[in-house]
Design a protein around this motif. Structure first.
Motif, PDB file in Angstrom:
ATOM      1  N   GLY A 123     -35.929  36.410 -49.989  1.00  0.00           N
ATOM      2  CA  GLY A 123     -34.954  36.691 -49.462  1.00  0.00           C
ATOM      3  C   GLY A 123     -33.694  36.603 -49.564  1.00  0.00           C
ATOM      4  O   GLY A 123     -33.962  34.775 -49.820  1.00  0.00           O
ATOM      5  N   HIS A 124     -32.776  36.893 -50.289  1.00  0.00           N
ATOM      6  CA  HIS A 124     -31.495  35.717 -50.572  1.00  0.00           C
ATOM      7  C   HIS A 124     -30.117  36.216 -48.921  1.00  0.00           C
ATOM      8  O   HIS A 124     -28.929  36.968 -49.838  1.00  0.00           O
ATOM      9  CB  HIS A 124     -30.896  36.286 -51.473  1.00  0.00           C
ATOM     10  CG  HIS A 124     -31.997  35.737 -52.798  1.00  0.00           C
ATOM     11  ND1 HIS A 124     -31.881  34.028 -52.996  1.00  0.00           N
ATOM     12  CD2 HIS A 124     -32.500  35.788 -54.030  1.00  0.00           C
ATOM     13  CE1 HIS A 124     -32.723  34.145 -53.330  1.00  0.00           C
ATOM     14  NE2 HIS A 124     -33.149  35.133 -54.253  1.00  0.00           N
ATOM     15  N   GLU A 125     -30.723  36.807 -48.209  1.00  0.00           N
ATOM     16  CA  GLU A 125     -30.133  37.160 -47.331  1.00  0.00           C
ATOM     17  C   GLU A 125     -30.499  36.243 -45.666  1.00  0.00           C
ATOM     18  O   GLU A 125     -31.179  35.820 -45.322  1.00  0.00           O
ATOM     19  CB  GLU A 125     -30.246  38.719 -46.341  1.00  0.00           C
ATOM     20  CG  GLU A 125     -30.296  39.701 -47.835  1.00  0.00           C
ATOM     21  CD  GLU A 125     -31.096  40.698 -47.123  1.00  0.00           C
ATOM     22  OE1 GLU A 125     -30.110  41.662 -46.453  1.00  0.00           O
ATOM     23  OE2 GLU A 125     -31.202  41.539 -47.749  1.00  0.00           O
ATOM     24  N   SER A 126     -29.128  36.040 -45.104  1.00  0.00           N
ATOM     25  CA  SER A 126     -28.693  35.127 -43.867  1.00  0.00           C
ATOM     26  C   SER A 126     -29.679  35.723 -42.895  1.00  0.00           C
ATOM     27  O   SER A 126     -30.591  37.624 -42.828  1.00  0.00           O
ATOM     28  CB  SER A 126     -27.640  35.004 -43.463  1.00  0.00           C
ATOM     29  OG  SER A 126     -26.936  36.203 -43.166  1.00  0.00           O
ATOM     30  N   GLU A 127     -30.267  35.397 -41.920  1.00  0.00           N
ATOM     31  CA  GLU A 127     -30.940  36.399 -40.553  1.00  0.00           C
ATOM     32  C   GLU A 127     -30.201  37.174 -39.757  1.00  0.00           C
ATOM     33  O   GLU A 127     -31.014  38.585 -39.669  1.00  0.00           O
ATOM     34  CB  GLU A 127     -31.541  35.058 -39.833  1.00  0.00           C
ATOM     35  CG  GLU A 127     -32.591  35.504 -38.952  1.00  0.00           C
ATOM     36  CD  GLU A 127     -32.640  33.931 -38.062  1.00  0.00           C
ATOM     37  OE1 GLU A 127     -33.117  34.631 -36.742  1.00  0.00           O
ATOM     38  OE2 GLU A 127     -32.498  32.804 -37.674  1.00  0.00           O
ATOM     39  N   GLU A 128     -29.275  36.717 -39.742  1.00  0.00           N
ATOM     40  CA  GLU A 128     -28.187  37.408 -39.353  1.00  0.00           C
ATOM     41  C   GLU A 128     -27.707  38.783 -39.923  1.00  0.00           C
ATOM     42  O   GLU A 128     -28.287  40.168 -39.838  1.00  0.00           O
ATOM     43  CB  GLU A 128     -26.400  36.786 -39.173  1.00  0.00           C
ATOM     44  CG  GLU A 128     -25.479  37.947 -38.433  1.00  0.00           C
ATOM     45  CD  GLU A 128     -24.598  37.294 -38.378  1.00  0.00           C
ATOM     46  OE1 GLU A 128     -23.724  37.707 -38.601  1.00  0.00           O
ATOM     47  OE2 GLU A 128     -24.300  36.350 -37.544  1.00  0.00           O
ATOM     48  N   GLN A 129     -28.268  38.810 -41.572  1.00  0.00           N
ATOM     49  CA  GLN A 129     -27.539  40.103 -41.904  1.00  0.00           C
ATOM     50  C   GLN A 129     -29.272  40.760 -42.654  1.00  0.00           C
ATOM     51  O   GLN A 129     -29.098  41.927 -42.247  1.00  0.00           O
ATOM     52  CB  GLN A 129     -27.418  39.794 -43.520  1.00  0.00           C
ATOM     53  CG  GLN A 129     -26.038  39.005 -44.505  1.00  0.00           C
ATOM     54  CD  GLN A 129     -26.020  38.780 -45.315  1.00  0.00           C
ATOM     55  OE1 GLN A 129     -26.566  37.824 -45.507  1.00  0.00           O
ATOM     56  NE2 GLN A 129     -24.837  38.502 -46.153  1.00  0.00           N
ATOM     57  N   LEU A 130     -29.939  39.827 -42.387  1.00  0.00           N
ATOM     58  CA  LEU A 130     -31.375  41.330 -42.009  1.00  0.00           C
ATOM     59  C   LEU A 130     -31.267  41.904 -40.981  1.00  0.00           C
ATOM     60  O   LEU A 130     -31.921  42.919 -40.484  1.00  0.00           O
ATOM     61  CB  LEU A 130     -32.706  39.905 -42.228  1.00  0.00           C
ATOM     62  CG  LEU A 130     -34.264  40.219 -42.504  1.00  0.00           C
ATOM     63  CD1 LEU A 130     -34.198  41.368 -43.083  1.00  0.00           C
ATOM     64  CD2 LEU A 130     -35.237  39.106 -42.056  1.00  0.00           C
ATOM     65  N   LEU A 190     -36.055  30.574 -42.144  1.00  0.00           N
ATOM     66  CA  LEU A 190     -34.694  31.012 -41.698  1.00  0.00           C
ATOM     67  C   LEU A 190     -34.733  29.115 -43.131  1.00  0.00           C
ATOM     68  O   LEU A 190     -35.007  28.073 -42.590  1.00  0.00           O
ATOM     69  CB  LEU A 190     -33.414  30.788 -40.879  1.00  0.00           C
ATOM     70  CG  LEU A 190     -32.235  30.630 -41.012  1.00  0.00           C
ATOM     71  CD1 LEU A 190     -31.705  32.112 -42.075  1.00  0.00           C
ATOM     72  CD2 LEU A 190     -31.109  30.834 -39.657  1.00  0.00           C
ATOM     73  N   ASP A 191     -34.395  29.440 -44.429  1.00  0.00           N
ATOM     74  CA  ASP A 191     -33.665  28.522 -44.376  1.00  0.00           C
ATOM     75  C   ASP A 191     -32.602  28.113 -45.489  1.00  0.00           C
ATOM     76  O   ASP A 191     -31.862  28.417 -45.969  1.00  0.00           O
ATOM     77  CB  ASP A 191     -34.566  28.204 -46.370  1.00  0.00           C
ATOM     78  CG  ASP A 191     -34.595  27.255 -46.975  1.00  0.00           C
ATOM     79  OD1 ASP A 191     -34.699  26.186 -46.530  1.00  0.00           O
ATOM     80  OD2 ASP A 191     -34.548  27.294 -48.534  1.00  0.00           O
ATOM     81  N   VAL A 205     -32.869  34.090 -45.780  1.00  0.00           N
ATOM     82  CA  VAL A 205     -34.041  34.481 -45.383  1.00  0.00           C
ATOM     83  C   VAL A 205     -35.348  33.821 -46.670  1.00  0.00           C
ATOM     84  O   VAL A 205     -35.676  34.759 -47.605  1.00  0.00           O
ATOM     85  CB  VAL A 205     -34.125  36.057 -44.475  1.00  0.00           C
ATOM     86  CG1 VAL A 205     -35.872  36.274 -44.201  1.00  0.00           C
ATOM     87  CG2 VAL A 205     -33.355  35.724 -43.275  1.00  0.00           C
ATOM     88  N   GLU A 206     -36.799  33.246 -45.882  1.00  0.00           N
ATOM     89  CA  GLU A 206     -37.449  32.888 -47.316  1.00  0.00           C
ATOM     90  C   GLU A 206     -38.749  33.962 -46.766  1.00  0.00           C
ATOM     91  O   GLU A 206     -38.910  33.554 -45.785  1.00  0.00           O
ATOM     92  CB  GLU A 206     -37.874  31.636 -47.041  1.00  0.00           C
ATOM     93  CG  GLU A 206     -36.714  31.182 -48.346  1.00  0.00           C
ATOM     94  CD  GLU A 206     -36.351  30.898 -49.225  1.00  0.00           C
ATOM     95  OE1 GLU A 206     -36.919  31.417 -49.905  1.00  0.00           O
ATOM     96  OE2 GLU A 206     -35.300  31.146 -49.182  1.00  0.00           O
ATOM     97  N   LEU A 207     -38.918  34.727 -47.721  1.00  0.00           N
ATOM     98  CA  LEU A 207     -40.885  35.693 -47.383  1.00  0.00           C
ATOM     99  C   LEU A 207     -41.838  34.705 -48.502  1.00  0.00           C
ATOM    100  O   LEU A 207     -41.445  34.338 -49.016  1.00  0.00           O
ATOM    101  CB  LEU A 207     -40.334  37.237 -47.674  1.00  0.00           C
ATOM    102  CG  LEU A 207     -38.662  37.664 -46.922  1.00  0.00           C
ATOM    103  CD1 LEU A 207     -38.983  39.244 -47.339  1.00  0.00           C
ATOM    104  CD2 LEU A 207     -39.573  38.011 -45.166  1.00  0.00           C
ATOM    105  N   SER A 208     -42.613  34.736 -47.450  1.00  0.00           N
ATOM    106  CA  SER A 208     -44.011  34.146 -48.160  1.00  0.00           C
ATOM    107  C   SER A 208     -44.764  35.138 -48.052  1.00  0.00           C
ATOM    108  O   SER A 208     -44.933  35.490 -46.720  1.00  0.00           O
ATOM    109  CB  SER A 208     -44.138  32.687 -47.744  1.00  0.00           C
ATOM    110  OG  SER A 208     -43.395  32.518 -48.119  1.00  0.00           O
ATOM    111  N   VAL A 209     -46.169  35.363 -48.902  1.00  0.00           N
ATOM    112  CA  VAL A 209     -47.084  35.700 -48.706  1.00  0.00           C
ATOM    113  C   VAL A 209     -47.623  34.767 -47.693  1.00  0.00           C
ATOM    114  O   VAL A 209     -48.500  33.609 -47.353  1.00  0.00           O
ATOM    115  CB  VAL A 209     -47.960  35.836 -49.803  1.00  0.00           C
ATOM    116  CG1 VAL A 209     -49.517  36.468 -50.332  1.00  0.00           C
ATOM    117  CG2 VAL A 209     -47.132  37.132 -50.803  1.00  0.00           C
ATOM    118  N   ILE A 210     -48.943  35.721 -46.682  1.00  0.00           N
ATOM    119  CA  ILE A 210     -49.805  34.887 -45.824  1.00  0.00           C
ATOM    120  C   ILE A 210     -51.351  34.322 -46.909  1.00  0.00           C
ATOM    121  O   ILE A 210     -51.891  35.281 -46.940  1.00  0.00           O
ATOM    122  CB  ILE A 210     -49.894  35.691 -44.010  1.00  0.00           C
ATOM    123  CG1 ILE A 210     -48.812  35.884 -43.842  1.00  0.00           C
ATOM    124  CG2 ILE A 210     -51.216  35.144 -43.950  1.00  0.00           C
ATOM    125  CD1 ILE A 210     -48.648  37.318 -42.805  1.00  0.00           C
TER     126      ILE A 210
END
Length: 104
Positions: free
Chosen positions: A8-15, A68-69, A73-78
């Motif tokens: 994701g290329h959005e901030s945590e706040e935007q998310l 949060l990076d 926001v970084e999404l990762s597969v578990i």
């Protein structure tokens, strides 16, 4: 979702703002395309953040970890099956509780 990792290329706040507004976020896929996903819910388990997402117009959902990076926001597969199962159980319990509330 078929890609191994989504970023994701959005901030945590935007998310969180988008989740509050309409529960839909746009994620840039590995191939550069963008897809819209419905945020079903978010939860914390053993110190990590998780999100349940369903592609718009889909009845299936996937669970991913997120962190949060910096501003993104970084999404990762578990990758770990036991972790995925534990988090999946928590999400299912959460979704079941919503069903019970709506029946009252």
């Amino acid at each position: 979702m078929t890609d191994k990792e989504k970023n994701g290329h959005e901030s945590e706040e935007q998310l969180q703002d988008e989740e509050t507004e309409n529960n839909v976020i746009t994620i840039e896929m590995d191939d550069g395309s963008k897809k819209d996903f419905i945020v079903l819910d978010m939860l914390k388990h053993e110190g990590k953040q998780y999100i349940a997402l369903a592609e718009v117009d889909s009845m299936e959902y996937d669970i991913m970890s997120w962190e949060l990076d910096g501003e993104n926001v970084e999404l990762s597969v578990i990758e770990d099956d036991a972790e995925y199962e534990a988090v999946g159980t928590k999400f299912q319990e959460l979704f079941d509780s919503y069903d019970e509330e709506s029946e009252d």
